[in-house]
Design a protein around this motif. Sequence first.
Motif, PDB file in Angstrom:
ATOM      1  N   SER A 131       0.936  -1.099  -0.081  1.00  0.00           N
ATOM      2  CA  SER A 131      -0.137   0.111  -0.128  1.00  0.00           C
ATOM      3  C   SER A 131       1.119   1.082  -0.034  1.00  0.00           C
ATOM      4  O   SER A 131       0.623   2.223  -0.779  1.00  0.00           O
ATOM      5  CB  SER A 131      -0.907   0.026   1.145  1.00  0.00           C
ATOM      6  N   VAL A 132       1.947   1.364   0.683  1.00  0.00           N
ATOM      7  CA  VAL A 132       2.809   2.367   0.813  1.00  0.00           C
ATOM      8  C   VAL A 132       3.524   2.604  -0.420  1.00  0.00           C
ATOM      9  O   VAL A 132       3.602   3.729  -0.971  1.00  0.00           O
ATOM     10  CB  VAL A 132       3.840   2.206   1.696  1.00  0.00           C
ATOM     11  N   ARG A 133       3.664   1.465  -0.889  1.00  0.00           N
ATOM     12  CA  ARG A 133       4.596   1.446  -2.344  1.00  0.00           C
ATOM     13  C   ARG A 133       3.559   1.992  -3.433  1.00  0.00           C
ATOM     14  O   ARG A 133       4.251   2.966  -4.087  1.00  0.00           O
ATOM     15  CB  ARG A 133       4.886  -0.129  -2.735  1.00  0.00           C
ATOM     16  N   ILE A 134       2.411   1.799  -3.418  1.00  0.00           N
ATOM     17  CA  ILE A 134       1.518   2.276  -4.404  1.00  0.00           C
ATOM     18  C   ILE A 134       1.512   4.000  -4.522  1.00  0.00           C
ATOM     19  O   ILE A 134       1.727   4.389  -5.114  1.00  0.00           O
ATOM     20  CB  ILE A 134       0.092   1.794  -4.229  1.00  0.00           C
ATOM     21  N   VAL A 135       1.653   4.424  -3.256  1.00  0.00           N
ATOM     22  CA  VAL A 135       1.578   5.978  -3.054  1.00  0.00           C
ATOM     23  C   VAL A 135       2.941   6.418  -3.432  1.00  0.00           C
ATOM     24  O   VAL A 135       2.753   7.447  -4.053  1.00  0.00           O
ATOM     25  CB  VAL A 135       1.302   6.341  -1.568  1.00  0.00           C
ATOM     26  N   PHE A 136       4.103   5.561  -2.969  1.00  0.00           N
ATOM     27  CA  PHE A 136       5.306   6.199  -3.467  1.00  0.00           C
ATOM     28  C   PHE A 136       5.630   6.221  -4.809  1.00  0.00           C
ATOM     29  O   PHE A 136       6.077   7.143  -5.438  1.00  0.00           O
ATOM     30  CB  PHE A 136       6.463   5.598  -2.466  1.00  0.00           C
ATOM     31  N   GLY A 137       5.029   4.998  -5.536  1.00  0.00           N
ATOM     32  CA  GLY A 137       5.315   4.861  -6.880  1.00  0.00           C
ATOM     33  C   GLY A 137       4.460   6.111  -7.566  1.00  0.00           C
ATOM     34  O   GLY A 137       4.852   6.352  -8.620  1.00  0.00           O
ATOM     35  N   SER A 138       3.004   6.371  -7.091  1.00  0.00           N
ATOM     36  CA  SER A 138       2.308   7.234  -7.938  1.00  0.00           C
ATOM     37  C   SER A 138       2.817   8.642  -7.640  1.00  0.00           C
ATOM     38  O   SER A 138       2.602   9.444  -8.330  1.00  0.00           O
ATOM     39  CB  SER A 138       0.655   7.003  -7.519  1.00  0.00           C
ATOM     40  N   GLU A 139       3.670   8.822  -6.603  1.00  0.00           N
ATOM     41  CA  GLU A 139       4.092  10.081  -6.371  1.00  0.00           C
ATOM     42  C   GLU A 139       5.483  10.265  -7.029  1.00  0.00           C
ATOM     43  O   GLU A 139       6.237  11.527  -6.945  1.00  0.00           O
ATOM     44  CB  GLU A 139       4.467  10.314  -4.816  1.00  0.00           C
ATOM     45  N   ALA A 140       5.834   9.331  -7.655  1.00  0.00           N
ATOM     46  CA  ALA A 140       7.298   9.218  -8.187  1.00  0.00           C
ATOM     47  C   ALA A 140       7.372  10.768  -9.152  1.00  0.00           C
ATOM     48  O   ALA A 140       8.558  11.412  -9.074  1.00  0.00           O
ATOM     49  CB  ALA A 140       7.600   8.233  -9.226  1.00  0.00           C
ATOM     50  N   ARG A 141       6.419  11.016  -9.975  1.00  0.00           N
ATOM     51  CA  ARG A 141       6.467  12.298 -10.599  1.00  0.00           C
ATOM     52  C   ARG A 141       6.470  13.386  -9.843  1.00  0.00           C
ATOM     53  O   ARG A 141       7.335  14.456 -10.099  1.00  0.00           O
ATOM     54  CB  ARG A 141       5.117  12.433 -11.639  1.00  0.00           C
TER      55      ARG A 141
END
Lengths: 222, 649
Positions: free
Chosen positions: B42-52
């Motif tokens: 779940s944390v990874r999804i947020v960090f991944g989508s925040e990459a930009r």
Amino acid sequence: MIELREVSKTVMSGSEPLTILHPLSLQIPHGRFVAVVGPSGSGKSTLLGLIAGLDAPSSGSVLIDTVDITRLDEDALARLRGEKVGFVFQFFHLIPSLTAYENVAVPMEIAGAADPRTHAERLLEEVGLTGRAHHYPSQLSGGEQQRVALARALANDPPIVLADEPTGNLDSANGRHIMDLLRSIHVNRGTTILLVTHDAELAAMADARLVMRDGRVVERVG
Amino acid sequence: MIFVLRMAVRETRASWRRLLFFFICIAVGVAAIVTLRSVIQSVRIVFGSEARSLLAADVLIGTNREWPAEARKTLDQRLAEAGSGERTETIETPTMVRPADRSKAVAKMAELRAVQPAFPLYGSVVLQGAPVYAHAMLRDHGALVRPELLTALGVQVGEAITIGRAAFTIRGVIASEPGRRVGGFSLGPRVMIDYDDLPSTGLLSFGSRADRRLHVKVPDDRIDALVRTLREDFKDDFINTRSYRSTEDQIGRDFDRAENYLSLVGLVIVILGGIAVSSVTRVFILQKMRSIAVLKCVGARSAQIIAVYILQVMTLGLAGSLLGVALASGVIAAIPIALGASTSILAQVRYGVTWSAAVQGVGIGILVSLLFSVVPLLQVRFIKPSLLLRDETLRRHRDVLSIAAIVIVSVSLVALTAWQAASLRAGLVVCAGFTGLAVVLHFAGVGLVRLIAPMASSRSFPLRHAVLHLSRPGNQTRVILLAVGLGAFFIVGIRSLQASLLGEFSVQVASDGPDMFLLDVQKAQVDGVRAFLGDKSHGAGEFQLIPVLRARVVGVSGREMTLEGADEVRQRGVSLGREFTLTYRDHLEANERVIQGAFWSSAAPEPEVSVEREIAQRARLHVGDTMRFDVLGRTISARVSSIRDVEWR
């Protein structure tokens, strides 16, 4: 037909060998009711165990309908027991986690019978336990448990029923009831019955008697 | 088959209470795996989508020098070719900030970021309170600052601060901003000003440490090609290019590592449960001996009976696993409550059980149930129907099938561990550790039972029988010792690792750590700074001046490696292609040790360099090799005179 050829059984008692059944040859034709009598430790139950393939003889061979069961492996023996031999024990040996109906149905399910439910219900009716089918063994009296065991022994309609002191743990009324059932099974179905008992009165109901003492057959009557 | 199915249902109905412990062991282990994996995912999804947003651009091109005019031309051409749309520039530099009010004698290191109107291309600058960020807030010497700067300087919104030679009015407080990693190292709180106001500070003189960044938007399908082309174009120009995808990849790798480690922790919990499952199954079979003998007496084959119990075990494993998933859902649902009103990115995560974690957890729960129960279940084959005629005890048999089952179970456990750790080596190490520990605990158990054996002749009835029970047939002494011992070992192991990690992190906040860094102290300023800090009236305690140079390796002439020019270094010089921070000093620090060659003790006729062990190994450098460095445009050749081992922690 049951045939024993020079069958013996020796076990180790500590470090010493102890012969509990001396070499015995015997033929029991189909449809006979034979009582095996004798005192405790005379080898009666051992004889029954060897005929049912529950135990292996130290020497000799046991033939059921010309099949030498001493040459069969565990699985083939289990299959043979399922098809040809019904067993009634002194201590009933019902599976405590199953109801009366389930205990009777299990041998049929193992054999892959077509309609175990109907047959099991009919057998329970035959032993007078219709209303107790869904009771667990712990909810049944000794006599009722033994009747369930008898119904289970008949589940696959075996040609042979072996009964090891089936009344030994019952009061006389229940004992008489079980004996009546065995007798009617023998008469109505033509089942070969081998009954182990040390009760002479019960033994008298059989067609023939084997008297055993110290691992030997000392007398054959009938 | 009908018999197997019906018996499994009947047995489960009758004995689920006795197998409750089995059920709970699996549930707890699966809950651990599902919780840990789900949280990380779940944390990874947020960090991944925040990459930009973390990069605030599709592609970021940066340099810590002035943009070379030629490079800018090439850059414009490449961006045009790639169909780049919007772009914006920023300059970041660490600097000291103080209140404009001279009566407040405080200063604070801050990370200054000068931005143009189009910033940020992705994400948004969030301000505390009502105001919405607009670049107009920065015009005419406006500044936005992080709240910690207000506290450190004792100033408020509306007051002025001095940056370099210019004064700026604080016009807002930054809650969050794009382009800043959570937990990333920073030299101080952020201060944002207008790009056009930066020259007035006088901070951008020759040799200043400033990162110039060009943020660009590029069509998604052209990003990778553009990054490749720019890297090729600027390989000798100290210009770095990266895309939000590389940020995403790095975050992905970090999360992969965390997920695999935590999953391994969860798996170990399941394996501990598995040991209990094995014990429960063995006892269960002992209790079921008579029923099994009856089944054999009425025609059941061993394989059919084993199938009944395997089906039962798998049903319980499945039920335990589903309970584990339910427990995990409960724990995960409590996370937002525990985080409360936190503003961290962790509080923005939408926590929930992920499908992949649930499927893995359930799969592992069933598999571990099966693996740990199959060996005791094989003992069913040795139960004789003659047991119904006379009492017999079940002796533990080991035949070819049992040994084969043990081997298959062991290999499966190694495979399972390797899968969870995403490393065969880690799987083997963990399993070997478990095996070694199990052997030690086995002998410890045997020794303990022998040690207390004399108490069996005690006069005390409870004591005598308690001791005797430990060695009676069918006792669970060794299994319990094994489970408790492994459990204790595991807890101590995790605690030690935690303490070690915390110790590592606390280096930064150690009481003897520096309170302040002075950066960019020029050579001419060293004496002045030293005199200032040495004056106790200024309140400085111990201090250390460390000379630092930024340099790139542009050549190597060595025994194993010869590289000519920056181009070859970048292509073939493993780990030498990046920019290095060089320092020069006449002594080794406490955390350093020379492992090859000798550290310089006096002025040498030629420049010498000491290389850190790992870099030397990767780049195949040896004592006696020559390295050429580009230091601010000058090429300096230095002989490798020593290889150093540095204890970074």
